[in-house]
Design an enzyme around this catalytic site. Sequence first.
Site, PDB file in Angstrom:
ATOM      1  N   ASP A 394      -1.761  -0.256  11.892  1.00 43.85           N
ATOM      2  CA  ASP A 394      -1.444  -0.515  10.570  1.00 43.85           C
ATOM      3  C   ASP A 394      -2.198   0.322   9.576  1.00 43.85           C
ATOM      4  O   ASP A 394      -3.537   0.580  10.040  1.00 43.85           O
ATOM      5  CB  ASP A 394      -1.616  -1.987  10.439  1.00 43.85           C
ATOM      6  CG  ASP A 394      -1.262  -2.624   9.016  1.00 43.85           C
ATOM      7  OD1 ASP A 394      -0.128  -2.328   8.610  1.00 43.85           O
ATOM      8  OD2 ASP A 394      -2.343  -2.893   8.206  1.00 43.85           O
ATOM      9  N   GLU A 447       1.703   3.806  11.328  1.00 39.86           N
ATOM     10  CA  GLU A 447       2.291   3.459  10.042  1.00 39.86           C
ATOM     11  C   GLU A 447       1.435   4.393   9.109  1.00 39.86           C
ATOM     12  O   GLU A 447       0.281   4.005   9.010  1.00 39.86           O
ATOM     13  CB  GLU A 447       2.227   2.124   9.864  1.00 39.86           C
ATOM     14  CG  GLU A 447       2.956   1.960   8.343  1.00 39.86           C
ATOM     15  CD  GLU A 447       2.219   0.703   7.706  1.00 39.86           C
ATOM     16  OE1 GLU A 447       2.648   0.190   6.629  1.00 39.86           O
ATOM     17  OE2 GLU A 447       1.130   0.219   7.943  1.00 39.86           O
TER      18      GLU A 447
END
Length: 716
Positions: A394, A447
């Site tokens: 993330d 990401e």
Amino acid sequence: MQLERAAFSDPFSFLGPQYQSKGIALRVWMPGAVSMVVEIENGEKFPLTREDESGFVLISKMDLTAAVYKLHISWPTGEQTIHDPYQFHGFMPSGDALVSPSKMHSEMGAQLISLNKGGQPISGVRFLTYAPNASAVSVIGEFNAWDGRRHPMQRLDDGLWGLFIPDLEDGTQYKFELKDSSGNSLPHKADPWGYSSEQYPSFTSIVYDQSRYQWQDKAWQTRPVSVKHQEALSFYELHAGSWRRNEQGDFLTYRELAEQLIPYLSEMGYTHLELMPVSEHPFYGSWGYQPIGLFSPTSRFGTPDDFKYFVDQCHLAGIGVVLDWVPAHFPSDDHGLANFDGTALFNDPDPRRGWHQDWKSYIYDYGRDHVRRFLISNALFWLEHYHIDGLRVDAVASMLYLDYSREHDQWIPNHDGGNQNYDAISLLRWMNEEVYSHYPNAMTIAEESTAFSGVSRPTDMGGLGFGFKWNMGWMHDSLSYIQEEPVHRKFHHNTITFPLIYAFSENYVLSLSHDEVVYGKGSLLDKMPGDEWQKSANLRTYMGYMYGQPGKKLNFMGAEIAQSAEWSHDGQLEWHWLEYPRHNGMKKLVSDLNHLYQDLPALHELDCSPEGFEWRVQDDAETSVLAHERFALNGDKVLVVSNFTPVPREGYTLGVPAEGEYEVLLNTDAEKYWGSGTPIQQTVKTQLLEKHGLAQSISLDLPPLSTVFLAFKQHA
């Protein structure tokens, strides 16, 4: 007295058996005890003399340093028999526990072990934590009435603190009680390496036996190593707390999810489940992106064994499991990593590098060795102990750039004067190297929302080493295009074609994630223009276009049923809408698209290679028609044609490179998907008519707002 204040850092120098001129002095510190008797191996018992309010002593000629002894303790409320922890000296690991990330998670924290002293095995829990700036650390729990004076830990080398407490078992609740360098008490801390945990209000850590669960997925774990870039990878992104609730509105447990979710994933044709973070997190509304128990699956849905069962069942059904992993930041809750030993142990103390202004959380100090090993150990931990198949990392962009979401005077440049965080870059490279060297069948996915070069390039070629990267640019541009009124799309034609310019610069996953259906953005269906039918038709066209594009696929839960409301973590998906053809038709379409994507190598084998894609119609902005062909390694090909207007295009002619015929495989406008059912040829033969610079061409009747897949068969 230091023991009375729980401020003693060297308990083995005073407690337990100690040599002295008159023999062996056995000292026990047990606040609140009334009396005490020691029992040696032959069964003889000797009373201890009270030295002061909490201390007891026995002076003996017996050598208690080699034999195992028990303590019989009288309390005001009853009797207790224990093995004295302070007879087990020298059973601690060295600083090596912090050296190897692949071993750290099996050394640190609370480990169930069995020691051998004097030929007698003694089972219990070895506690080991890292707090170099603390002046004292104790283990507290139900076993000592949460009294930090009872079990002071021994200061070891390299900032470690350790203590073996015999007779403790799986399921024991505990925390650490620390004092800073000045002797001030700190908030009780959960174990940074804790395997299991309890939620509010206690936030305790729980001893857990990792070897207890008996895995059934050997065939999955030992399957041959595959080339992930050439596989059909279709991810279903899921938030475990809001996919479905029970009749009372409560969370489904991990085992209930296994029972209900896995058959659904198989029916829908998804190859992988991507779970939003399951690491323990105190605030449910963070969706898991503010984790504190990095080594503990959240207890909201069950026990660690329950989560292992869930992963096991996924594997038995042929479904891989990817976890969202959050190394970018950690929350400021008192029981977590923040100010762990009275200092900024895990973050940079300078808020310009150590504090995330947007998320109100701490940023890991990636340049500190113990932080790097802690994070990499955690990544490996999930792959080792929970058989996880990959990690979606993330907020990578926030790690890569020192000025991420900061004004010019709110950040500190690197030593070259630039904005790249060299320490974070180094950490990510090391993490990927460790993951792929230990678990070659795993995958890592970034990401990353910027144009940082080489995210999915191998580290030995100068890249970060990720297997894949989310294509945030494709998501942004394609959604921007599809939200335009069809009559206006011709003015935005370059928006939909532009992502193909860089489509092979990384190994991309085309992601329609949770971020696109929250914070007032609306659901995917709600983003679409037009009336009820056109909204659905636009979404069907868009989904078809996505599955025809190069890149692996990811859909957030709810997209497959054309959820009408944006996602809320406080409820469940709008399953009741499946009673209506509009939504059930979308579910059928996404299922068929997933199965088509898996079944046809041309749609996935060369997802990450320019050899797998060629435009057939790229510049017909006036009609808003796009066409391209996808190729398999063996040369098989599939033609994908999208009509982004509600105007049927009868006899639409496009050039193709070879003589043969095209057979319709899937039409998003079909009636079973709640389409218009506009008639379309099922087989189209090529004709010797030049078009788009190619000698052959075909003429298709394109339904309104549709994407059509056609397989090519070459004439002999």
